[in-house]
Design an enzyme around this catalytic site. Structure first.
Site, PDB file in Angstrom:
ATOM      1  N   ASN A 201       0.647  -1.334   0.073  1.00 37.40           N
ATOM      2  CA  ASN A 201       0.105  -0.020  -0.047  1.00 37.40           C
ATOM      3  C   ASN A 201       0.997   1.217  -0.039  1.00 37.40           C
ATOM      4  O   ASN A 201       2.073   1.003  -0.038  1.00 37.40           O
ATOM      5  CB  ASN A 201      -0.994  -0.054   1.231  1.00 37.40           C
ATOM      6  CG  ASN A 201      -0.446   0.053   2.472  1.00 37.40           C
ATOM      7  OD1 ASN A 201       0.965   0.584   2.632  1.00 37.40           O
ATOM      8  ND2 ASN A 201      -0.903  -0.773   3.504  1.00 37.40           N
ATOM      9  N   ARG A 202       0.194   2.573   0.175  1.00 40.36           N
ATOM     10  CA  ARG A 202       0.935   3.630  -0.003  1.00 40.36           C
ATOM     11  C   ARG A 202       1.990   3.989   1.103  1.00 40.36           C
ATOM     12  O   ARG A 202       3.250   4.312   0.766  1.00 40.36           O
ATOM     13  CB  ARG A 202      -0.008   4.941  -0.162  1.00 40.36           C
ATOM     14  CG  ARG A 202       0.791   6.056  -0.171  1.00 40.36           C
ATOM     15  CD  ARG A 202      -0.044   7.198  -0.721  1.00 40.36           C
ATOM     16  NE  ARG A 202      -1.474   7.246  -0.107  1.00 40.36           N
ATOM     17  CZ  ARG A 202      -2.462   8.018  -0.537  1.00 40.36           C
ATOM     18  NH1 ARG A 202      -2.487   8.531  -1.676  1.00 40.36           N
ATOM     19  NH2 ARG A 202      -3.860   8.052   0.214  1.00 40.36           N
ATOM     20  N   ARG A 203       1.738   3.565   2.202  1.00 39.50           N
ATOM     21  CA  ARG A 203       2.367   3.865   3.361  1.00 39.50           C
ATOM     22  C   ARG A 203       3.499   2.619   3.154  1.00 39.50           C
ATOM     23  O   ARG A 203       4.809   3.185   3.483  1.00 39.50           O
ATOM     24  CB  ARG A 203       1.708   3.576   4.766  1.00 39.50           C
ATOM     25  CG  ARG A 203       2.570   3.653   5.791  1.00 39.50           C
ATOM     26  CD  ARG A 203       1.664   3.211   7.377  1.00 39.50           C
ATOM     27  NE  ARG A 203       1.200   2.083   7.043  1.00 39.50           N
ATOM     28  CZ  ARG A 203       1.581   0.921   7.369  1.00 39.50           C
ATOM     29  NH1 ARG A 203       3.031   0.907   7.730  1.00 39.50           N
ATOM     30  NH2 ARG A 203       0.875  -0.392   7.322  1.00 39.50           N
ATOM     31  N   GLU A 204       3.504   1.369   3.032  1.00 37.66           N
ATOM     32  CA  GLU A 204       4.331   0.458   3.018  1.00 37.66           C
ATOM     33  C   GLU A 204       5.437   0.865   1.733  1.00 37.66           C
ATOM     34  O   GLU A 204       6.748   0.560   1.987  1.00 37.66           O
ATOM     35  CB  GLU A 204       4.119  -0.973   2.681  1.00 37.66           C
ATOM     36  CG  GLU A 204       2.802  -1.264   3.840  1.00 37.66           C
ATOM     37  CD  GLU A 204       2.063  -2.624   3.469  1.00 37.66           C
ATOM     38  OE1 GLU A 204       1.642  -3.243   4.479  1.00 37.66           O
ATOM     39  OE2 GLU A 204       1.872  -2.891   2.090  1.00 37.66           O
ATOM     40  N   ASP A 272      -6.760  -7.537   1.186  1.00 34.85           N
ATOM     41  CA  ASP A 272      -7.014  -8.967   1.078  1.00 34.85           C
ATOM     42  C   ASP A 272      -7.939  -9.183  -0.169  1.00 34.85           C
ATOM     43  O   ASP A 272      -7.521 -10.180  -0.913  1.00 34.85           O
ATOM     44  CB  ASP A 272      -7.552  -9.772   2.331  1.00 34.85           C
ATOM     45  CG  ASP A 272      -6.637  -9.532   3.377  1.00 34.85           C
ATOM     46  OD1 ASP A 272      -5.546  -9.521   3.363  1.00 34.85           O
ATOM     47  OD2 ASP A 272      -7.140  -9.584   4.723  1.00 34.85           O
TER      48      ASP A 272
END
Length: 485
Positions: A201-204, A272
């Site tokens: 995701n964007r944060r990761e 998921d």
């Protein structure tokens, strides 16, 4: 949407996905908070009920099954009550095969959320983060690899996907010609090198690459950095919430996919759903771009009105065909899907309301009743009499509008979150099935004469008698129309 996407959900049946990763039990404890403890300045929650759900890699597998595929789940649980509960949940999923390893030296990962109203008060985690038994995991993984079409590695950093397990699992899948999708947790995305597609995701992605911007250019830069750090990775798909998704494939131009959700109620479980959709699409020969486009549609469904963390192949097919250009149609559900929707609402601690009627010619009185009902809850179920049921109640000249037309009109209202038709004389069976927190009828009834009031009051629910607008009724409206004719 083009016909390529529409063909994919039809082909999901029979596709098999091997999910390897951190399996966990999600427990939700609901109760009322109305005082502070005299022992310490903390809230006291009076527990009313508990629910449990598959979490982590288990939720990816459940999404695969909901979309029509078959999932094989490999992971680790402890020899404890949480592990037995989790195994029991898996046994209830007919399209989900469990290949779990029971390790008596580890605790089953369990997240317990304490919820009052719609607010999460506390989360308590029970877990062991040490590396799990690599030999046992890889033996189970390789034993099932031949029977599947694609692999998903679901990493929640609980110790299942240790470096040795990752390297061996990716190498075995590559040797067997199986695509590998990774839902990563580590900041070191190079450890997933050799996979087909990685889905941070964007944060990761920002934590892994140091690229922190939120626009398309920053997403493209981050995706390129991920591919540069893992030279044997074929593609990177960054999920960006309301900004959509960004797909970078080695040697091809980066593609930005806008978000498809019209309304966002809850993003839990969306990652998921994306992983499961990507896996099934690749299993059926889709290109990474077409798989990402379909997963983007699935994400739009799961965060919108459905109120649950899975979508079905039928819902995805309808959206890919453009049949749901009117998002209100997603609110109209049969009993089985409605129960799944309501279970999703309850899993997030939402208060569920229920009202019913014929709603033949919608008028201001109806609108006022529904608005009052919605104000008393977080999500409102509207039970609608079928045409046959209306005729038995009102006579052969009614209804004026068909049940399909009446359901569509109701679903277009923001106050109605779910519309369910019923053919019985009363909605008692639905009330028993849904167990609403609030049962709403007009003030022309008394609490004692409201159908189902005894049921709702017996388990601690509430009955609300909504104020009525004077002179507003469908019968009077039809009479005035006939008088002018």
């Amino acid at each position: 949407m083009d016909d390529t996407l529409a063909k994919l959900p039809r082909a999901f049946a029979g596709a098999a996905v091997l999910v390897l990763g951190d399996v966990m039990l999600d427990r939700f404890v609901y109760g009322a908070v109305d005082r502070i403890s005299p022992e310490a300045p903390v809230a006291v929650i009076a527990v009313e009920r508990e629910t449990v759900m598959l979490g982590g890699a288990g939720n990816v597998a459940r999404n695969v099954a909901a979309l029509g595929g078959r999932a094989v789940l490999v992971g680790v649980i402890g020899d404890d009550e949480a592990g037995r509960t989790l195994a029991g949940l898996l046994d209830r999923e007919p399209s989900l095969d469990s290949a779990l390893i029971v390790d008596p030296t580890r605790r089953t990962t369990e997240k317990t959320r304490y919820i009052s109203g719609s607010h999460q008060m506390l989360r308590a985690d029970r877990e062991d983060r040490g590396d799990a038994d690599a030999a046992a995991l890889l033996a189970a993984f390789k034993a099932h690899l031949r029977e599947v079409d694609v692999v998903v590695l679901s990493d929640y950093a609980k110790g299942v996907l240790s470096p040795p397990v990752l390297r061996a699992a990716i190498a075995a899948a590559n040797a067997a010609g199986k695509p590998v999708i990774v839902d990563p947790k580590s900041r070191d995305l190079a450890r997933y090198d050799g996979a087909t597609l990685i889905k941070p995701n964007r944060r990761e992605a920002a934590e892994a690459t140091g690229v922190t911007g939120s626009d398309d250019a920053a997403a493209a830069e981050a995706a390129d950095a991920i591919l540069a750090a893992a030279p044997n990775l074929a593609a990177a798909l960054i999920t960006r919430g309301g900004a959509g998704m960004t797909l970078a494939q080695r040697g091809q131009a980066t593609v930005h996919l806008p978000a498809t959700a019209v309304e966002v109620f809850d993003v839990s479980g969306a990652g998921d759903t994306v992983a499961a959709t990507l896996a099934l699409a690749l299993a059926r020969g889709a290109s990474p771009l077409d798989a990402a486009r379909l997963a983007n549609l699935a994400a739009g469904l799961v965060v919108a009105k459905l109120g649950t963390d899975v979508v079905t192949a039928d819902e995805l097919l309808a959206l890919s065909l453009g049949a749901h250009a009117d998002p209100a149609q997603d609110k109209i559900a049969d009993l089985d899907r409605a129960l799944a929707v309501v279970a999703g609402w309850r899993a997030r601690g939402l208060k569920v309301g229920f009202t019913n009627g014929c709603f033949d010619l919608l008028h201001p009185g109806h609108v006022s009743l529904l608005a009052q009902a919605k104000a008393a809850c977080d999500r409102l179920i509207v039970a609608l009499n079928t045409d046959a049921s209306v005729q038995r109640l009102k006579g052969p000249t009614r209804p004026v509008q068909t049940e399909g037309a009446r359901a569509t009109v109701l679903a277009s209202l923001s106050s109605a979150d779910l519309v369910v038709l019923f053919d019985q004389q009363t909605p008692l069976d639905l009330i028993k099935a849904f167990r609403p927190d609030v049962l709403v009828k007009g003030a022309d009834y008394t609490v004692e004469t409201v159908v189902g009031s005894d049921v709702v009051l017996a388990y601690g629910g509430r009955v609300l008698l909504a104020d009525l607008k004077a002179g507003q009724s469908t019968t009077n409206l039809i009479g005035r129309m006939n008088a002018k004719a």
